[in-house]
Design a protein around this motif. Structure first.
Motif, mmCIF file in Angstrom:
data_model
loop_
_atom_site.group_PDB
_atom_site.id
_atom_site.type_symbol
_atom_site.label_atom_id
_atom_site.label_comp_id
_atom_site.label_asym_id
_atom_site.label_seq_id
_atom_site.Cartn_x
_atom_site.Cartn_y
_atom_site.Cartn_z
ATOM 1 N N SER A 105 0.838 -1.216 0.000
ATOM 2 C CA SER A 105 0.000 0.000 0.000
ATOM 3 C C SER A 105 0.866 1.257 0.000
ATOM 4 C CB SER A 105 -0.936 -0.002 1.216
ATOM 5 O OG SER A 105 -0.165 0.080 2.406
ATOM 6 N N LEU A 106 1.975 1.225 0.732
ATOM 7 C CA LEU A 106 2.865 2.388 0.743
ATOM 8 C C LEU A 106 3.558 2.550 -0.604
ATOM 9 C CD1 LEU A 106 4.514 2.247 4.299
ATOM 10 C CD2 LEU A 106 2.690 3.748 3.494
ATOM 11 N N MET A 107 3.954 1.412 -1.213
ATOM 12 C CA MET A 107 4.603 1.477 -2.523
ATOM 13 C C MET A 107 3.659 2.098 -3.554
ATOM 14 S SD MET A 107 7.585 0.809 -3.697
ATOM 15 C CE MET A 107 7.908 1.775 -5.166
ATOM 16 N N ASP A 108 2.384 1.675 -3.493
ATOM 17 C CA ASP A 108 1.397 2.254 -4.412
ATOM 18 C C ASP A 108 1.308 3.768 -4.222
ATOM 19 O OD1 ASP A 108 0.936 -0.311 -5.187
ATOM 20 O OD2 ASP A 108 -0.958 -0.538 -4.083
ATOM 21 N N GLN A 109 1.302 4.163 -2.979
ATOM 22 C CA GLN A 109 1.160 5.597 -2.698
ATOM 23 C C GLN A 109 2.386 6.375 -3.187
ATOM 24 O OE1 GLN A 109 2.088 7.100 1.026
ATOM 25 N NE2 GLN A 109 1.715 9.072 0.048
ATOM 26 N N ILE A 110 3.574 5.799 -2.973
ATOM 27 C CA ILE A 110 4.799 6.454 -3.453
ATOM 28 C C ILE A 110 4.747 6.580 -4.985
ATOM 29 C CG2 ILE A 110 7.308 6.174 -3.708
ATOM 30 C CD1 ILE A 110 7.236 4.708 -0.958
ATOM 31 N N GLU A 111 4.296 5.508 -5.657
ATOM 32 C CA GLU A 111 4.210 5.566 -7.122
ATOM 33 C C GLU A 111 3.234 6.633 -7.591
ATOM 34 O OE1 GLU A 111 3.432 1.537 -8.256
ATOM 35 O OE2 GLU A 111 5.564 0.997 -8.195
ATOM 36 N N ASN A 112 2.114 6.749 -6.878
ATOM 37 C CA ASN A 112 1.136 7.781 -7.236
ATOM 38 C C ASN A 112 1.706 9.181 -7.102
ATOM 39 O OD1 ASN A 112 -0.922 6.089 -7.965
ATOM 40 N ND2 ASN A 112 -1.783 5.964 -5.881
ATOM 41 N N ILE A 113 2.442 9.394 -6.018
ATOM 42 C CA ILE A 113 3.055 10.709 -5.802
ATOM 43 C C ILE A 113 4.023 11.023 -6.941
ATOM 44 C CG2 ILE A 113 4.872 11.792 -4.426
ATOM 45 C CD1 ILE A 113 2.442 12.390 -3.059
ATOM 46 N N PHE A 114 4.827 10.037 -7.292
ATOM 47 C CA PHE A 114 5.787 10.261 -8.383
ATOM 48 C C PHE A 114 5.068 10.606 -9.674
ATOM 49 C CE2 PHE A 114 10.307 9.569 -7.613
ATOM 50 C CZ PHE A 114 10.279 9.305 -6.262
ATOM 51 N N LYS A 115 4.018 9.831 -9.967
ATOM 52 C CA LYS A 115 3.248 10.108 -11.185
ATOM 53 C C LYS A 115 2.678 11.521 -11.146
ATOM 54 C CE LYS A 115 1.708 5.550 -12.227
ATOM 55 N NZ LYS A 115 0.640 4.680 -11.731
ATOM 56 N N SER A 116 2.077 11.871 -10.011
ATOM 57 C CA SER A 116 1.410 13.171 -9.927
ATOM 58 C C SER A 116 2.403 14.319 -10.060
ATOM 59 C CB SER A 116 0.639 13.285 -8.613
ATOM 60 O OG SER A 116 1.550 13.525 -7.559
ATOM 61 N N ARG A 117 3.664 14.064 -9.780
ATOM 62 C CA ARG A 117 4.662 15.126 -9.899
ATOM 63 C C ARG A 117 5.341 15.109 -11.258
ATOM 64 N NH1 ARG A 117 7.180 15.861 -3.841
ATOM 65 N NH2 ARG A 117 5.173 16.363 -2.925
ATOM 66 N N GLY A 118 4.926 14.194 -12.112
ATOM 67 C CA GLY A 118 5.446 14.200 -13.474
ATOM 68 C C GLY A 118 6.767 13.463 -13.632
ATOM 69 N N PHE A 119 7.177 12.677 -12.600
ATOM 70 C CA PHE A 119 8.388 11.869 -12.762
ATOM 71 C C PHE A 119 7.993 10.548 -13.399
ATOM 72 C CE2 PHE A 119 9.237 14.313 -8.787
ATOM 73 C CZ PHE A 119 10.156 15.177 -9.345
ATOM 74 N N THR A 120 8.697 10.155 -14.442
ATOM 75 C CA THR A 120 8.285 8.945 -15.156
ATOM 76 C C THR A 120 8.862 7.678 -14.526
ATOM 77 O OG1 THR A 120 10.040 9.489 -16.695
ATOM 78 C CG2 THR A 120 7.796 9.988 -17.380
ATOM 79 N N SER A 121 10.056 7.780 -13.951
ATOM 80 C CA SER A 121 10.625 6.557 -13.395
ATOM 81 C C SER A 121 10.947 6.718 -11.915
ATOM 82 C CB SER A 121 11.909 6.190 -14.152
ATOM 83 O OG SER A 121 12.893 7.146 -13.856
ATOM 84 N N ILE A 122 10.731 5.650 -11.158
ATOM 85 C CA ILE A 122 11.037 5.654 -9.729
ATOM 86 C C ILE A 122 12.390 4.999 -9.520
ATOM 87 C CG2 ILE A 122 10.375 4.668 -7.515
ATOM 88 C CD1 ILE A 122 7.560 5.080 -8.149
ATOM 89 N N SER A 123 13.233 5.656 -8.752
ATOM 90 C CA SER A 123 14.539 5.068 -8.457
ATOM 91 C C SER A 123 14.355 3.853 -7.551
ATOM 92 C CB SER A 123 15.396 6.131 -7.767
ATOM 93 O OG SER A 123 16.144 5.571 -6.739
ATOM 94 N N PRO A 124 15.206 2.822 -7.711
ATOM 95 C CA PRO A 124 15.096 1.640 -6.836
ATOM 96 C C PRO A 124 15.176 2.027 -5.358
ATOM 97 C CG PRO A 124 16.722 1.272 -8.589
ATOM 98 C CD PRO A 124 16.311 2.696 -8.678
ATOM 99 N N ASN A 125 15.932 3.101 -5.078
ATOM 100 C CA ASN A 125 16.049 3.566 -3.688
ATOM 101 C C ASN A 125 14.688 3.835 -3.068
ATOM 102 O OD1 ASN A 125 18.701 3.578 -4.233
ATOM 103 N ND2 ASN A 125 18.989 5.799 -4.167
ATOM 104 N N ASN A 126 13.782 4.348 -3.905
ATOM 105 C CA ASN A 126 12.498 4.752 -3.349
ATOM 106 C C ASN A 126 11.687 3.557 -2.856
ATOM 107 O OD1 ASN A 126 12.947 7.218 -5.554
ATOM 108 N ND2 ASN A 126 12.091 7.809 -3.579
ATOM 109 N N ARG A 127 12.007 2.360 -3.395
ATOM 110 C CA ARG A 127 11.349 1.151 -2.937
ATOM 111 C C ARG A 127 11.621 0.923 -1.439
ATOM 112 N NH1 ARG A 127 8.977 -3.365 -5.203
ATOM 113 N NH2 ARG A 127 9.367 -5.184 -3.913
ATOM 114 N N LYS A 128 12.818 1.330 -1.025
ATOM 115 C CA LYS A 128 13.220 1.220 0.377
ATOM 116 C C LYS A 128 12.213 1.913 1.307
ATOM 117 C CE LYS A 128 16.975 3.160 3.150
ATOM 118 N NZ LYS A 128 18.280 3.796 3.171
ATOM 119 N N GLN A 129 11.599 2.982 0.791
ATOM 120 C CA GLN A 129 10.699 3.769 1.634
ATOM 121 C C GLN A 129 9.367 3.074 1.892
ATOM 122 O OE1 GLN A 129 11.257 7.427 -0.852
ATOM 123 N NE2 GLN A 129 11.594 8.341 1.149
#
Lengths: 428, 428
Positions: A105-129
């Motif tokens: 659920s947190l990963m989904d939310q992080i991905e949504n935030i990235f999308k909403s900010r216009g970033f196309t790719s998520i760094s592997p580091n962000n998975r840690k969060q």
């Protein structure tokens, strides 16, 4: 969020841990801790410690263990970002004997935030969060990419939120404070009121109300000294706002009785704001002539919302030449008495009043010691004069030494305080 | 001061303890800890912890014992004032197993400070401040009434200084840092130099020297923005002062080359101090007429040591009436163009110059927005005019909105920067 309401123990205490080597290098000021302190106090939690530790695993773990052991509420900020030196997640897990588990659920939310900010790719580091200690309550972060979490065990709670001030404040308000109130059944509140005084020094106030400071338990009374101002702080704990207000009012009355007319205002009041308010209420206008204060009294008054209705202008004349040229004070008077004299102060006050047509003239006559390396043996005298109130002028003198800007601030505050007391009819 | 030079252990660590319930209530931001952190890092000491604790004997003692046990250098601020809730003195004594002893030399110094500030009687409370732990090294405080002290034992040092920022900084610089360097034989050093700029905004500077910020390792380059000022900080690590100086000078030259004339000064320089220095060097006198800045430009200049030799006086006239009465600007001109106009700015500059006989007249014409709840749609224009330099006057205008004191600061700094550039011949 699932949690159990347990009764709030009497000795309950909270602490804050701010994490980040940049804080230990002095690169940023820790305003997060100040904000969290205010919020915890406002819901009635006693904050006993604030600790700052760097991005170091062993020391962070040690600080977390100590805090969790002694305090029922521990709030951490910082160290939950995506980089290598973000260690709070791991160390809270270790300090509470848990492993880190992935939360889709947190990963989904992080991905949504990235999308909403216009970033196309998520760094592997962000998975840690998206990892939090097993069994912890996740705190979704709709305003940033670092989710928080709450570990809740028999010792108490550790709440970890980001260090970015905007995100930290958002999560405190939306999640952390409501959680704490429910979790510990917090009903009580801490309220405080600050009584402000500029006429009486700290030790003298301590002599007058020292027994209230040492012997009062609820409310408590404390002093905080600034340049030219001593704040008296009344702090009360109560279950209800009305009780808090009553207890504060009783203590305030006691203090005011012992310090008649000394309290110029409370809480957010400023001395210049209070003076401006009185002038407007009395429908009086003012003009100011200043020598050693360099225009500071007028500047302070200039930013009050009432300024355009009462402030008729000001002149800063720091030398005898300027006093003559700008204010028209006769050279003879200056030669006879010197700039720092009651006679010149009164002449300056009369002249600025006449030049502007103001009801009142306030003047400050004294010479600034620009050479701080050679302080004078006796503090130079400054004369403060007010004309236009009743038939007589009032002139007071003070000896005041020290660095130039310190002297300017002290004398400016003193002048405003004399004006305030004169306006409320205390000084004859 | 008597002390032994012992070799600095490799694992040597420092920590800061800030004392005061007001910090735990969130009433003030702990800027002291930030400053001390910077200073300790600058002399090569590793800061590992910062702890804040309230005015509570048991908790303060506990924090002191833990810090003294684990860290060779402990610096405390706060809690050494004259009042009942000042407990640092007592708790350092208890935590190090000492009793408090009276120091006549400190009492003499306290009495001298009181005399020099014009206070006639010393409260009995102040006597308390002349007590320090037995065997401790006293730190005289020539800028305040609370002396500090250093306890030095086999575990390390505890250094206690006041919490008043001005006094704290003075004692850090004059006593604590020199003591620490000698006491622990600190040789490696971190040195930094700050280049100050008020003419160019942060993002523009970042565009111009961004590569130096991201790609430099030693020295590093960083930016710090204040209201109306951006500092460029060069930080270098070196074993010897000469190496540090050379590395800084090389980087400084690169930055100055890219920002010609933008750096008004370095380190402790202030814009008003630099302007005052140029005026004195050029043997020019100045008078100032201000409307929306309320006298802030003149006030800033008034505290510079050069003020008596160049500052011919100033007038703050915030309303059209004041501009007419105090400066003699014709009512017709104000009616035709309004106070916030190039014409009125030039007339104000000419009039203050004529009234005072100064070489230069500087005037600021604009209207302060006192009603912060109703900000204007477009930021109101302010006109800055300088007369007396060459044949022409120079007048520039800026649109600037925001809270009153923010606008005053921005416009005052802008005016001083325009004057500086004009004086060094950059502006025609």
């Amino acid at each position: 969020m699932p949690f159990i309401v347990r009764p709030s123990p009497l000795n309950m205490q909270a602490e804050i841990i701010t994490v980040g080597t940049e804080l230990l290098l002095g690169q940023i000021v820790d305003t997060n801790a100040t904000y969290i302190a205010q919020q915890l106090n406002a819901i009635g939690l006693n904050l006993f410690y604030k600790t700052t530790v760097g991005d170091n695993a062993a020391r962070l773990k040690g600080v977390l263990e100590q805090a969790h052991h002694r305090s029922q509420v521990v709030i951490t900020t910082g160290g939950i970002g995506p980089t290598e030196d973000d260690l709070t997640r791991e160390m809270v897990a270790e300090a509470t004997g848990r492993k880190l588990v992935f939360q889709q659920s947190l990963m989904d939310q992080i991905e949504n935030i990235f999308k909403s900010r216009g970033f196309t790719s998520i760094s592997p580091n962000n998975r840690k969060q998206a990892y939090i200690p097993e069994g912890a309550i996740p705190i979704e972060n709709p305003v940033g990419t670092a989710p928080g979490f709450i570990v809740d065990d028999e010792k108490g709670v550790i709440i970890s939120i980001p260090g970015v001030p905007f995100e930290m404040k958002y999560l405190m308000e939306k999640t952390v404070l409501p959680f704490l109130k429910k979790r510990f059944g917090l009903k009580g509140l801490i309220k405080y009121k600050v009584l402000k005084n500029s006429g009486i020094g700290e030790s003298k106030i301590d002599n007058i109300i020292g027994d209230l400071i040492t012997q009062s338990a609820n409310p408590t009374v404390g002093l905080l000294a600034h340049v030219g101002q001593v704040d008296i702080r009344i702090t009360v704990k109560a279950d209800e706002e009305a009780t808090a207000d009553r207890l504060i009012a009783e203590m305030e009355a006691k203090i005011r009785e012992r310090l008649p007319n000394a309290i110029f205002g409370t809480d957010q009041d400023t001395l210049e704001g209070v003076v401006a308010g009185i002038l407007k209420k009395q429908n009086r206008t003012l003009a100011v002539a200043e020598s050693n204060t360099g225009g500071l009294v007028a500047l302070k008054l200039s930013t009050t919302p009432e300024a355009p209705s009462f402030l008729r202008g000001s002149i800063a004349a720091m030398t005898e030449g300027a006093v003559t040229h700008l204010l028209g004070v006769p050279q003879g008077l200056l030669r006879e008495h010197g700039l720092a004299s009651a006679q010149v102060a009164e002449a300056m006050a009369s002249r600025i009043r006449a030049l502007t047509g103001a009801d009142l003239g306030l003047a400050i006559a004294g010479i600034l010691n620009w050479n701080e390396k050679q302080p004078p043996e006796t503090p130079p005298a400054t004369f403060i004069s007010i004309v236009g109130l009743g038939s007589d002028s009032i002139t007071e003198s003070y000896g005041m030494g020290g660095p130039a800007s310190f002297v300017q601030t002290r004398i400016a505050i003193m002048s405003l305080e004399i004006l305030r007391r004169k306006l409320i009819g205390e000084l004859k």
